[in-house]
Design an enzyme around this catalytic site. Structure first.
Site, short mmCIF file in Angstrom:
data_model
loop_
_atom_site.label_atom_id
_atom_site.label_comp_id
_atom_site.label_asym_id
_atom_site.label_seq_id
_atom_site.Cartn_x
_atom_site.Cartn_y
_atom_site.Cartn_z
N SER A 206 -1.22 -0.96 4.21
CA SER A 206 -2.44 -0.52 3.53
C SER A 206 -2.64 -1.43 2.33
O SER A 206 -1.78 -1.49 1.43
CB SER A 206 -2.30 0.94 3.08
OG SER A 206 -3.44 1.34 2.36
N ASP B 292 -7.42 7.39 -5.16
CA ASP B 292 -8.79 6.89 -5.08
C ASP B 292 -9.81 7.98 -4.82
O ASP B 292 -10.97 7.88 -5.25
CB ASP B 292 -8.90 5.80 -4.01
CG ASP B 292 -8.43 4.45 -4.50
OD1 ASP B 292 -8.29 4.30 -5.73
OD2 ASP B 292 -8.20 3.56 -3.68
N ARG C 127 -12.72 1.17 -8.93
CA ARG C 127 -13.40 2.29 -8.27
C ARG C 127 -14.62 2.79 -9.03
O ARG C 127 -15.66 3.07 -8.41
CB ARG C 127 -12.42 3.44 -8.01
CG ARG C 127 -11.27 3.10 -7.06
CD ARG C 127 -11.74 2.33 -5.86
NE ARG C 127 -10.71 2.20 -4.83
CZ ARG C 127 -10.61 1.17 -4.02
NH1 ARG C 127 -11.48 0.15 -4.14
NH2 ARG C 127 -9.68 1.12 -3.10
N ASP D 36 -9.95 2.62 7.80
CA ASP D 36 -10.53 3.95 7.58
C ASP D 36 -12.05 3.94 7.69
O ASP D 36 -12.64 4.72 8.44
CB ASP D 36 -10.11 4.48 6.20
CG ASP D 36 -8.62 4.75 6.12
OD1 ASP D 36 -8.00 5.01 7.17
OD2 ASP D 36 -8.07 4.68 5.01
#
Length: 409
Positions: free
Chosen positions: A182, A130, A101, A20
């Site tokens: 992923s 996320d 995160r 990504d």
């Protein structure tokens, strides 16, 4: 207030070097008037995934790349508070991606402010958790910052289309269409999603070469058990087998021991914050050992009411972390409660690791509330068993009254 597209001249990108974010750099330049893109990678233990990242980021259009070592902060300020809380999402997920995160996003905001950026960009999908975790952290530290989330607006509808775009832009990738899981890796865990895992009827290919990265499957683990002793001070792990270590080293050591013994592999269908169910496989060898050891120590160090109430707090704490609400008054208040419960959670826990299993092998603490003289089945002089008759009469009085009224059917 969010800036207009034409006013965005400089963007700070949360950059991992994965599919990504690799294509986001040229995409931003194509769609935001050839804006400057500054990439930021938060090092929370990705290991070799960071190799060659600066060269790649600049080659694909970034003006510079920051690689920020956040490991110590990640462990001490996010991982350890969560372990102390005993927080596990839906009884299985040890929150590996979730609590990484906030620390990354906080540092990205700091860099964006220092660079005078007009916007912060992330590569999270519109279906995932996320995006919430990143953006709530950004709102906490830069409430007026413009946020760009390409997955919500760009032309790509699948990872296959992203790969095609990367090939068109000649962006090198470490994946292909056949191995395009992923994944998210950090010091604490590795997650796997996508491909055959999207069907819960499929058994994960644990023994397929390259699937598991942090360890082996239980079938491939040694036939001989491994013993390990973990020492805690006020709920924080401080030593392994008597050797003092910092938090990062402890997790690295336990990842190795746990991985070798097939520990910490979790396959679950979880309820995402955005409403859907999603299937993932998580590898958390060291974390699973630490959670098990900490819970064992609490068994002898916490009184009954505190231990029972703390399970309620743990569940809510896990939700807050999973939902990206780390920087909230409730999370801070729950951490304050948890810290107060940990003042006597000090001692040693011995565990036996064997083919995916963690077996209790002994626990000691100078603050242990376990009194063998009271608990013994042999003769003692400190417990009058006749006292229990009066206790039961009072404890059972409400039941007795209801029975006399004929209210129990």
């Amino acid at each position: 207030m969010a800036k207009k597209k034409e006013d965005i001249k400089k963007v700070v990108l949360a950059y991992s070097g994965g599919l990504d974010t690799s294509i986001i750099i040229p995409w931003l330049k194509d769609n935001y008037n050839n804006c400057e893109v500054i990439a930021v990678s938060g090092n929370v233990g990705q290991g070799t995934e960071l190799d060659g990242l600066e060269e790649k980021a600049i080659a694909t259009g970034a003006s510079k790349l920051y690689i920020e070592d956040l490991n110590k902060e990640f462990v001490e300020e996010y991982v350890f508070p969560t372990i102390k809380a005993g927080a596990v999402y839906e009884g299985k997920y040890l929150l590996g991606t979730s609590f990484a995160r906030p620390v990354i996003a906080k540092r990205i905001v700091e860099i964006a402010k220092a660079e005078g950026a007009d916007a912060i960009c992330h590569g999270c999908t519109g279906k995932g958790n996320d995006q919430v975790r990143f953006e709530l952290a950004i709102k906490a530290y830069a409430p007026d910052m413009t946020i760009i989330a390409p997955w919500r607006t760009w032309e790509f509808k699948s990872r296959e289309e992203e790969i095609a775009y990367a090939e068109e832009k000649k962006i090198p990738l470490k994946i292909n269409r056949e191995t395009n899981y992923s994944k998210d890796k950090n010091l604490w865990h590795l997650s796997h999603e996508g491909l055959d895992l999207e069907d819960p009827a499929n058994e994960p290919m644990y023994n397929k070469e390259g699937f598991l990265e942090l360890g082996v499957s239980p079938e491939q683990a040694p036939d001989k058990p491994t013993y390990v002793t973990i020492s805690f001070e006020k709920g924080i792990p401080v030593a392994i087998d008597g050797e003092k270590m910092d938090g990062v080293a402890i997790i690295e050591k336990l990842n190795k021991l746990g991985g070798e013994n097939g520990i910490g592999i979790t396959d679950m269908v979880e309820n995402r914050l955005v409403g859907m169910k999603a299937r993932g496989v998580y590898e958390t060898p060291g974390g699973t050992i630490l959670y098990t050891a900490h819970a064992k120590l609490e068994e002898i160090c916490l009184d009954r009411d505190t231990q029972h109430y703390k399970t309620l707090v743990a569940n809510r704490f896990a939700e807050l972390v999973y939902y990206g609400q780390w920087y909230t008054p409730l999370r801070e208040a729950l951490s304050a409660f948890v810290d107060s419960t940990q003042q006597t959670v000090t001692g040693d826990v011995k565990l036996k690791l064997y083919k995916g299993n963690i077996i209790d092998a002994g626990v000691t603490s100078p603050y242990s509330l376990y009194d063998p003289e009271i608990a013994t089945f042999d003769e003692d002089e400190v417990y009058n068993q006749n006292d229990s008759a009066g206790f039961i009469n009072l404890f059972g009085l409400p039941i007795q009254v209801r029975a006399k009224k004929g209210l129990i059917k």
